[in-house]
Motif scaffolding. Sequence first.
Motif, PDB file in Angstrom:
ATOM      1  N   ILE A   1      -7.729   2.161  -0.706  1.00  0.00           N
ATOM      2  CA  ILE A   1      -6.943   1.276  -0.044  1.00  0.00           C
ATOM      3  C   ILE A   1      -7.387   0.844   1.387  1.00  0.00           C
ATOM      4  N   HIS A   2      -7.624   1.828   2.148  1.00  0.00           N
ATOM      5  CA  HIS A   2      -8.090   1.730   3.604  1.00  0.00           C
ATOM      6  C   HIS A   2      -9.219   0.741   3.741  1.00  0.00           C
ATOM      7  N   GLN A   3     -10.190   1.105   2.770  1.00  0.00           N
ATOM      8  CA  GLN A   3     -11.674  -0.007   2.470  1.00  0.00           C
ATOM      9  C   GLN A   3     -11.118  -1.312   2.352  1.00  0.00           C
ATOM     10  N   ALA A   4     -10.435  -1.273   1.171  1.00  0.00           N
ATOM     11  CA  ALA A   4      -9.801  -2.571   0.904  1.00  0.00           C
ATOM     12  C   ALA A   4      -9.209  -3.633   1.779  1.00  0.00           C
ATOM     13  N   ILE A   5      -8.223  -2.890   2.501  1.00  0.00           N
ATOM     14  CA  ILE A   5      -7.467  -3.539   3.711  1.00  0.00           C
ATOM     15  C   ILE A   5      -8.451  -4.023   4.609  1.00  0.00           C
ATOM     16  N   TYR A   6      -9.490  -3.183   4.766  1.00  0.00           N
ATOM     17  CA  TYR A   6     -10.488  -3.540   6.040  1.00  0.00           C
ATOM     18  C   TYR A   6     -11.335  -4.682   5.643  1.00  0.00           C
ATOM     19  N   HIS A   7     -11.705  -4.698   4.373  1.00  0.00           N
ATOM     20  CA  HIS A   7     -12.570  -5.973   3.941  1.00  0.00           C
ATOM     21  C   HIS A   7     -11.688  -7.135   4.138  1.00  0.00           C
ATOM     22  N   LEU A   8     -10.555  -7.024   3.564  1.00  0.00           N
ATOM     23  CA  LEU A   8      -9.723  -8.216   3.391  1.00  0.00           C
ATOM     24  C   LEU A   8      -9.279  -8.672   4.779  1.00  0.00           C
ATOM     25  N   SER A   9      -9.047  -8.024   5.730  1.00  0.00           N
ATOM     26  CA  SER A   9      -8.452  -8.160   6.873  1.00  0.00           C
ATOM     27  C   SER A   9      -9.903  -8.861   7.906  1.00  0.00           C
ATOM     28  N   VAL A  10     -11.092  -8.482   7.565  1.00  0.00           N
ATOM     29  CA  VAL A  10     -12.248  -9.091   8.230  1.00  0.00           C
ATOM     30  C   VAL A  10     -12.313 -10.449   7.981  1.00  0.00           C
ATOM     31  N   PHE A  11     -11.855 -10.925   6.727  1.00  0.00           N
ATOM     32  CA  PHE A  11     -12.055 -12.221   6.227  1.00  0.00           C
ATOM     33  C   PHE A  11     -10.857 -13.121   6.306  1.00  0.00           C
ATOM     34  N   HIS A  12      -9.984 -12.421   6.504  1.00  0.00           N
ATOM     35  CA  HIS A  12      -8.437 -13.266   6.482  1.00  0.00           C
ATOM     36  C   HIS A  12      -7.660 -12.571   7.794  1.00  0.00           C
TER      37      HIS A  12
END
Length: 625
Positions: free
Chosen positions: A599-610
């Motif tokens: 989940i940490h990795q998923a949030i990080y990647h989403l935050s980069v683009f959004h």
Amino acid sequence: MAAKPTSTATTTIQAIPQKLQTQKKQTTIEQQEQRIEDVLSFPILLSDQINESVKEAKIFKLECSLVGKQVDRLRQMLRSAARLSTSDAAFYSRPLRRIAADVSKNLEKTLTLVRKCRRGSFFRRVVTIVSAADFRKLLNLLESSAADMKWVLSIFESGAGAGGIVLSLPPIAANDPIISWVWSFIAALHMGQLQDKIEAATELSSLAKDNDRNKQIIVDEGGVLPLLKLLKDSSSSQAQIAAASALQNLANDIERVGSIIDQSGVPIIVQVLSDSPMKAQITVANLVATMAEHSPLAQEDFARVNAIRPLVTLLSIDLSMDDSTLKHSKQSIHTLVLINKEMENKTSSYSKRAVTSQRKERENENPQVKLSLKSTCARALWMLAKGSVANSKRIAETKGLLCLAKLVETEEGELQKNSLMTIMEITTAAESNADLRRATFKTNSPAAKAVVDQLLRVVAKDSDEPTLHVAAIRAIGSLARAFPARETKIIGPLVEQLSHRNQEVAIEAAISLSKFVCPENFLCVEHSKTIIEFGGVPPLMRLLRWNNERAQLNGLILVCYLAVHAGKSEDLERAGVLNAFEGVDRAFIAQHPELKELIHQAIYHLSVFHQSHSGMLAQRPFLAP
């Protein structure tokens, strides 16, 4: 072991006390190693000594005389049993050994009591604790022993053809009648006429079906070997069916399956599977399936004696050569034809004339019998393939996959299910073994194409049978690393199943899609984009809202992979994936620690683009690495 009786009475008398002590120390295993003549020699020797002591009795002469008559009767029956045991090579000794041991104990007590009566002095009468009640108890014991011996002689005489199976109850089995029935049936299997053997096997099958205790008694009392001998009797398919059914009812436990294997049962079973009429083959294929289901050793042994080939051969009976599924695989079909011919050539127990008769019999057999045979063979292959890479490879090498794909396409009910489950086990093995996956499920392989086409057809079909959907979806997921990025037709049907009304189907779809997008899959990024393009995000978000822990776990895993590999997608933002992560319960993550980093990795990647959600990670410190 007890010493054999000597020729002189003096030596024999001196040897008795030592023999009594030796007998007490012997274990059941040691007794089983003795010849039955040696087992019987000891109670016969005891009876001789009792006879001598009766003649020397000075007190309780009348009682000793009555005892002597009972012992004489026992001695005659013991000698009759000894003669029977040496005259019949198929003699079944288990009940006689057990009864002889019990008779010996009673004769030991008899000898001890009668010896106390040899001196008649007044002092002896006073100090010797002997009473008429002791003799009454002893006579009852001897009467029981005589009844046991009479019963055991009756089952041997009936086995020789004098009247069929004996179902009376001897005193030794008064508290456990099952043991006497088992003895009687097994004796009939060893020594009876063919019809008696069939009846005995049928009765043992019925007893074994009742409970596991009965099963164990049958095995412990030596029932496996005569059942295998009856199974081997090619003169009667009825006998083979009765024997195979009984063995199948015994084979639901790894130790009992081991007993069948230890008696060299596997080669016999495979030979009968290859040579017998169809109705017998059905029961034998069921036996193969049951043994393989409960014992990995049975899986290995059946493979070692090449049981898979006759099973695939029987599965291919009446296989259409012109079917569109198979038209691109002439070489593979040719292989099936060669296997059929090879099996016929290997049938050494039949003449060419017999083989011809067998072929005609199969051609004229009832279609329902053929269907039942195929279904049991498919189940046997399923159990042989389950958890076994080696057997899965063997099935693929015999081109069994083509037969299975054809049956999934054209059949329904039990045959379709068993065929599909076999495919599922083979694909599961391929998932764990790269060599099998590359060799069997190459994109240009006709067998692989036929299998995948049928799996997709089952997945897409609207059916009320979730078991079939789950098996097909699981099989596709197991092959995830075998599909190239351009095979987008695989992804679409799986995405549709995320909205299936049956929760297990939807969950299995999420699990399979996760195998396409997990980091171990080289094409995870391409597959992630394809899932999103096919509209996989909305039904996935609904899956997360189910009150089902398994659905939430696998849904989270899949959506995390999509975010990691395709975080730029606007579909993920519109669906509110980041908000879904915000709603994940801390206790749930604690129960599944593998989710924390994901989940940490998923949030990080989403935050980069959004950027509107760039503060999410800071707001949820428990997710920080």
